[in-house]
Design an enzyme around this catalytic site. Structure first.
Site, PDB file in Angstrom:
ATOM      1  N   GLU A 116       0.661  -3.483  -7.143  1.00 19.14           N
ATOM      2  CA  GLU A 116      -0.472  -3.259  -6.254  1.00 19.14           C
ATOM      3  C   GLU A 116      -1.417  -2.229  -6.856  1.00 19.14           C
ATOM      4  O   GLU A 116      -1.118  -1.626  -7.893  1.00 19.14           O
ATOM      5  CB  GLU A 116       0.027  -2.817  -4.869  1.00 19.14           C
ATOM      6  CG  GLU A 116       0.936  -3.851  -4.207  1.00 19.14           C
ATOM      7  CD  GLU A 116       1.435  -3.426  -2.846  1.00 19.14           C
ATOM      8  OE1 GLU A 116       0.939  -2.425  -2.309  1.00 19.14           O
ATOM      9  OE2 GLU A 116       2.325  -4.105  -2.308  1.00 19.14           O
ATOM     10  N   HIS A 243      -7.829   0.288   4.522  1.00 21.35           N
ATOM     11  CA  HIS A 243      -7.378  -0.822   3.681  1.00 21.35           C
ATOM     12  C   HIS A 243      -8.589  -1.693   3.367  1.00 21.35           C
ATOM     13  O   HIS A 243      -9.347  -2.053   4.267  1.00 21.35           O
ATOM     14  CB  HIS A 243      -6.301  -1.650   4.386  1.00 21.35           C
ATOM     15  CG  HIS A 243      -5.522  -2.506   3.434  1.00 21.35           C
ATOM     16  ND1 HIS A 243      -6.063  -3.626   2.836  1.00 21.35           N
ATOM     17  CD2 HIS A 243      -4.267  -2.398   2.948  1.00 21.35           C
ATOM     18  CE1 HIS A 243      -5.161  -4.169   2.032  1.00 21.35           C
ATOM     19  NE2 HIS A 243      -4.070  -3.433   2.078  1.00 21.35           N
ATOM     20  N   ARG A 290      -7.152   2.243  -3.455  1.00 18.37           N
ATOM     21  CA  ARG A 290      -7.728   1.725  -2.210  1.00 18.37           C
ATOM     22  C   ARG A 290      -9.038   2.405  -1.821  1.00 18.37           C
ATOM     23  O   ARG A 290      -9.937   1.764  -1.280  1.00 18.37           O
ATOM     24  CB  ARG A 290      -6.711   1.874  -1.074  1.00 18.37           C
ATOM     25  CG  ARG A 290      -5.567   0.912  -1.201  1.00 18.37           C
ATOM     26  CD  ARG A 290      -4.553   1.097  -0.100  1.00 18.37           C
ATOM     27  NE  ARG A 290      -3.501   0.103  -0.216  1.00 18.37           N
ATOM     28  CZ  ARG A 290      -2.435   0.053   0.551  1.00 18.37           C
ATOM     29  NH1 ARG A 290      -2.265   0.969   1.482  1.00 18.37           N
ATOM     30  NH2 ARG A 290      -1.533  -0.893   0.401  1.00 18.37           N
ATOM     31  N   HIS A 351      -6.266   2.110   8.107  1.00 20.57           N
ATOM     32  CA  HIS A 351      -4.947   1.588   7.726  1.00 20.57           C
ATOM     33  C   HIS A 351      -3.846   2.635   7.724  1.00 20.57           C
ATOM     34  O   HIS A 351      -2.758   2.403   8.243  1.00 20.57           O
ATOM     35  CB  HIS A 351      -5.046   0.959   6.341  1.00 20.57           C
ATOM     36  CG  HIS A 351      -3.772   0.344   5.848  1.00 20.57           C
ATOM     37  ND1 HIS A 351      -3.153  -0.696   6.511  1.00 20.57           N
ATOM     38  CD2 HIS A 351      -3.005   0.614   4.760  1.00 20.57           C
ATOM     39  CE1 HIS A 351      -2.051  -1.044   5.855  1.00 20.57           C
ATOM     40  NE2 HIS A 351      -1.927  -0.262   4.803  1.00 20.57           N
ATOM     41  N   ARG A 386      -3.003   7.773  -0.350  1.00 24.63           N
ATOM     42  CA  ARG A 386      -1.665   7.230  -0.564  1.00 24.63           C
ATOM     43  C   ARG A 386      -1.663   6.122  -1.610  1.00 24.63           C
ATOM     44  O   ARG A 386      -2.486   5.216  -1.576  1.00 24.63           O
ATOM     45  CB  ARG A 386      -1.126   6.661   0.759  1.00 24.63           C
ATOM     46  CG  ARG A 386       0.219   5.969   0.645  1.00 24.63           C
ATOM     47  CD  ARG A 386       0.636   5.385   1.980  1.00 24.63           C
ATOM     48  NE  ARG A 386      -0.212   4.277   2.370  1.00 24.63           N
ATOM     49  CZ  ARG A 386       0.208   3.014   2.476  1.00 24.63           C
ATOM     50  NH1 ARG A 386       1.447   2.694   2.205  1.00 24.63           N
ATOM     51  NH2 ARG A 386      -0.618   2.072   2.865  1.00 24.63           N
TER      52      ARG A 386
END
Length: 524
Positions: A116, A243, A290, A351, A386
């Site tokens: 990811e 997100h 992100r 998110h 994160r």
């Protein structure tokens, strides 16, 4: 009075794994889990991507995972917390597997590792695209077989019990104890007093402080609101991760998450007319972290005046895609979209909260005998942003560490029983559990619209100042309703959301540089 050795607030991976660990170490300890919805309703249940954990030591390493986490956190991670989570992660992951959680494997029997955004190696273990659901299932099965754990659904925590509630107690706000919580039993519509030696906050995030979020409806920042009113230390609330790719809808509320792993699989972001754009923002393109991808999408939408951008999966291997993401594919089909024929409309949505209740490496908060684990905490792992799929790993590691420290404290048995026993019952004389939701829904929508318009992906000094004024107006209205001795889960959730909004706004105003998920255009 309902007495328990350990009171766990929340039934996701953090609360369940913590409870199981204590029960295994201390078979005589009485453990009570309260959760405001059904047993399995938690943020854990909706985690799609998986668990970021080093299992392939030939191609991956602790050092690589640590550096990826630090890079995503943009210089604000606590290195010690990062090292603890990454290095202890594999043992905790094996534990979850031993409890019955199943993860996808390749043809040769090794874990099928996904990748990811922000990761330099394939290291994400997963169960198709419903990893959190599978972990929740396995943990609940263990809890059900553990006689010393009582799980009470539809029990809503109204307030934590500290010295503030103890008659004639002498205390200062820097040296508070937690003695349990006042809990509204939705079935009896009575407020129960749960006293406990140790209390764990495992309440998840606060996504519904915004109009659109990937979080379930329960994610209303309850743990943070409760801790804030109890005078716990809370920080990094300005770092809200959006997100990049939630399935677009013109309805407010929970949006369906299209996992970052889909971009890791090769999906491309494009404008409504099919033009790729991520190359303009980062050399990693779709695999950038992100915060970068979310701001890129936000900028494209604003520049073009369009409501969404698109995710293009049409070029991907259909058989392999369906093996990895069957539920995402089916959800899109339900919305009339074929991922192999259509561009999929996506928008950024609230998110994940990277900050929260300050805790040490054992999960202890600034309030004595109150622990916190999971998304409601600031452990130092995430810093300003994160790294994808680090959250379930954090819950496993800190759930274990908090449980071990709790076991130690219970064995020492140095608790203020005189204070615990003198905690008064909730005064419910004249209490109304209201079903009148019009005003509460109105105020909640006003708060969510204000936060989405003024305190979202891109902020400014002027917007934040206006947001503070609007938040104070809503706060005063909510306070007046609460004074009328009217109570409901919805009112309590609104109280907590208002506290969360205040923390996000004021800590955003205190933030003087753009880092990670935080961006104020006046600081460029």
């Amino acid at each position: 009075m309902l007495n328990t050795d350990v009171l766990v607030i929340g039934s996701g991976i953090s609360g369940l794994s913590y409870a199981i660990k204590i029960a295994q170490k201390l078979p005589d300890a009485k453990i009570t889990i309260v959760t405001k919805a059904d047993d399995d309703e938690s943020n854990t249940k909706y985690a799609q991507g998986g668990v970021a954990v080093v299992t392939d030591f030939e191609n991956d390493s602790f050092e690589k995972h640590i550096e990826d986490t630090l890079r995503a956190g943009d210089g604000l991670c606590k290195r010690e917390a990062v090292e603890v989570v990454v290095k202890e992660g594999p043992v905790r992951f094996k534990e979850i597997v031993s409890w019955g959680a199943q993860f996808d494997k390749s043809d040769i029997g090794t874990y099928d590792l996904g990748r990811e955004g922000g990761h330099t190696e394939n290291r994400v273990v997963h169960h198709k695209d419903i990893t959190g659901f599978e972990i929740e299932r396995a943990l609940l099965a263990v809890v059900e077989k553990t006689p010393t754990i009582t799980l009470l659904p539809h029990h809503y925590v109204i307030d934590l019990i500290t010295e503030h509630h103890v008659p004639n107690a002498e205390f200062d706000t820097e040296n508070l104890n937690c003695f349990g919580a006042y809990v509204l039993d939705l079935a009896s519509q009575k407020v129960k007093r749960f006293t406990s030696k140790i209390t764990l906050m495992a309440t998840g995030g606060c996504g519904h402080v915004y109009k659109n979020t990937t979080n379930p409806v329960i994610a209303t920042g309850d743990g943070i609101g409760l801790a804030h009113r109890a005078k716990a230390k809370i920080s990094h609330m300005q770092f809200i991760q959006f997100h990049p790719t939630a399935l677009y809808s013109n309805r407010s509320g929970q949006l369906f998450l299209i996992s970052e792993a889909v971009r890791g699989f090769g999906a491309k972001l494009k404008t409504m007319n099919g033009e790729p754009f991520m190359h303009k923002y980062d050399e990693r393109e779709e695999l950038a972290s992100r915060d970068i991808v979310a701001r890129a999408i936000d900028n494209e939408m604003k520049e073009r005046g369009e409501d969404y951008v698109c995710l293009d999966c049409r070029h991907l291997d259909q058989e392999k895609f369906l093996a990895h993401f069957p539920n995402i594919y089916e959800k899109c089909k339900e919305e009339g979209l074929d991922m192999f024929k259509d561009l999929i409309p996506v928008v950024p949505a609230s998110h994940y909260l990277c900050g929260g209740i300050d805790v040490d490496l054992e999960g202890q908060s600034s309030i004595k005998n109150m622990f916190a684990v999971g998304e409601c905490t600031n452990t130092g792992l995430h810093g300003a942003n994160r790294l994808a799929s680090n959250s379930l790993l954090e819950a496993m590691v800190f759930g274990h560490r908090a449980a071990m420290k709790t076991v130690e404290l219970l064995q020492e048995s140095q608790f203020h029983f005189d204070k615990i026993e003198s905690v008064p019952e909730w005064n419910d004389e004249g209490l109304q559990v209201t079903k009148e939701m019009v005003l509460l829904n109105y105020l909640k929508k006003q708060l969510q619209i204000m936060m989405s318009d003024l305190v979202s992906i891109v902020r400014s000094n002027e917007r934040l100042e206006l947001a503070k004024v609007r938040e104070e107006e809503i706060y005063r209205s909510v306070k007046e309703i609460y004074k009328m001795n009217v109570l409901s889960p919805q009112l309590s959730e609104l109280r907590n959301l208002v506290s969360v909004a205040w923390l996000i706004i004021t800590q955003s105003q205190e933030q003087k540089e753009n880092r990670g998920a935080f961006f104020n255009k006046d600081l460029e």
